[in-house]
Design a protein around this motif. Structure first.
Motif, mmCIF file in Angstrom:
data_model
loop_
_atom_site.group_PDB
_atom_site.id
_atom_site.type_symbol
_atom_site.label_atom_id
_atom_site.label_comp_id
_atom_site.label_asym_id
_atom_site.label_seq_id
_atom_site.Cartn_x
_atom_site.Cartn_y
_atom_site.Cartn_z
ATOM 1 N N ALA A 17 0.808 -0.889 0.060
ATOM 2 C CA ALA A 17 0.227 -0.015 0.048
ATOM 3 C C ALA A 17 0.866 1.222 0.067
ATOM 4 C CB ALA A 17 -0.978 0.114 1.159
ATOM 5 N N ALA A 18 2.054 1.382 0.658
ATOM 6 C CA ALA A 18 2.854 2.392 0.810
ATOM 7 C C ALA A 18 3.395 2.558 -0.503
ATOM 8 C CB ALA A 18 3.809 2.187 1.740
ATOM 9 N N GLU A 69 -7.818 3.578 -5.254
ATOM 10 C CA GLU A 69 -8.968 2.551 -4.580
ATOM 11 C C GLU A 69 -8.205 1.423 -4.233
ATOM 12 O OE1 GLU A 69 -12.012 2.323 -7.964
ATOM 13 O OE2 GLU A 69 -12.864 4.264 -7.228
ATOM 14 N N ARG A 70 -7.357 0.798 -4.983
ATOM 15 C CA ARG A 70 -6.471 -0.317 -4.580
ATOM 16 C C ARG A 70 -5.758 -0.036 -3.195
ATOM 17 N NH1 ARG A 70 -7.247 -5.487 -4.561
ATOM 18 N NH2 ARG A 70 -5.342 -6.661 -3.837
ATOM 19 N N VAL A 71 -5.309 1.156 -3.040
ATOM 20 C CA VAL A 71 -4.691 1.482 -1.538
ATOM 21 C C VAL A 71 -5.933 1.549 -0.540
ATOM 22 C CG1 VAL A 71 -3.733 3.347 -0.241
ATOM 23 C CG2 VAL A 71 -2.933 3.004 -2.185
ATOM 24 N N LEU A 72 -7.044 1.783 -0.829
ATOM 25 C CA LEU A 72 -7.948 1.696 0.201
ATOM 26 C C LEU A 72 -8.435 0.161 0.228
ATOM 27 C CD1 LEU A 72 -10.108 4.786 -1.093
ATOM 28 C CD2 LEU A 72 -9.321 4.591 1.051
ATOM 29 N N THR A 73 -8.641 -0.535 -0.805
ATOM 30 C CA THR A 73 -8.862 -2.097 -0.802
ATOM 31 C C THR A 73 -7.993 -2.584 0.262
ATOM 32 O OG1 THR A 73 -9.837 -1.877 -2.736
ATOM 33 C CG2 THR A 73 -9.244 -4.037 -2.023
ATOM 34 N N LEU A 74 -6.643 -2.328 0.228
ATOM 35 C CA LEU A 74 -5.665 -2.809 1.035
ATOM 36 C C LEU A 74 -5.731 -2.522 2.406
ATOM 37 C CD1 LEU A 74 -2.451 -3.157 -1.472
ATOM 38 C CD2 LEU A 74 -4.406 -4.839 -0.802
ATOM 39 N N GLY A 132 -4.879 -8.857 -6.962
ATOM 40 C CA GLY A 132 -5.640 -7.798 -7.471
ATOM 41 C C GLY A 132 -4.486 -6.795 -7.748
ATOM 42 N N THR A 133 -3.435 -6.592 -6.758
ATOM 43 C CA THR A 133 -2.505 -5.470 -7.187
ATOM 44 C C THR A 133 -1.591 -6.181 -8.540
ATOM 45 O OG1 THR A 133 -2.301 -4.852 -4.927
ATOM 46 C CG2 THR A 133 -0.510 -4.268 -6.205
#
Length: 159
Positions: A17-18, A69-74, A132-133
């Motif tokens: 995420a970072a 949105e991927r950051v949020l998902t993680l 996903g990522t």
């Protein structure tokens, strides 16, 4: 090893995420560069490049949303201030660029740097089976490699 609700290891997911936030910051600078190029390009190739820059910034805007949105998902918070973007970006900020070759060179350099960040994320995500990522990075990389090829061809440079 503690897993999150996605079934991914918490510590490694935080690292990814970072890294996605770093990518987000770089994409925001890239996007703004493309807007400036779109507005300020001049010369005999104006009409073609004006449209191309618009195509590229629209694409980057979609990618920015996917990354956030991927950051949020993680389970993390996406960067969302200009200060954070500048602090975390590795891209050159283009200012008052009117020349076509200077503009294309800036874009080529930016996309090449984005690819490096994406490959790091791809590798990290693959190690923990973060499909996903991994999938998102793979899609980005395929598109951007083609963009590198096209920009290099435009500049009459080898890849």
């Amino acid at each position: 090893m503690k897993l999150n609700t996605l079934g991914l290891p918490v510590k490694e997911t935080g690292v990814i995420a970072a890294e996605l936030n770093i990518l987000l910051a770089n994409f925001q600078v890239y996007y703004q560069n493309l807007r400036g190029l779109h507005w300020n390009i001049r010369g005999k190739r104006f009409f073609d490049l004006h449209l191309k820059f618009e195509e590229l910034y629209n694409d980057s805007q979609l990618k920015i949303d996917l990354i956030a949105e991927r950051v949020l998902t993680l389970g993390a918070v996406p960067l969302h201030t200009f200060g954070d973007y500048i602090k975390n970006s590795k891209l050159t900020v283009g200012k008052d660029i009117h020349n076509d070759e200077v503009a294309i060179t800036l874009i080529l350099d930016s996309v090449s740097r984005l690819l490096k960040i994406e490959r790091v994320i791809l590798s990290q995500a693959s190690e923990i089976n973060d499909e996903g990522t991994t999938s998102m990075m793979s899609d980005f990389i395929v598109e951007q490699e083609k963009t590198v090829w096209m920009l290099s061809a435009w500049l009459e440079q080898d890849i």
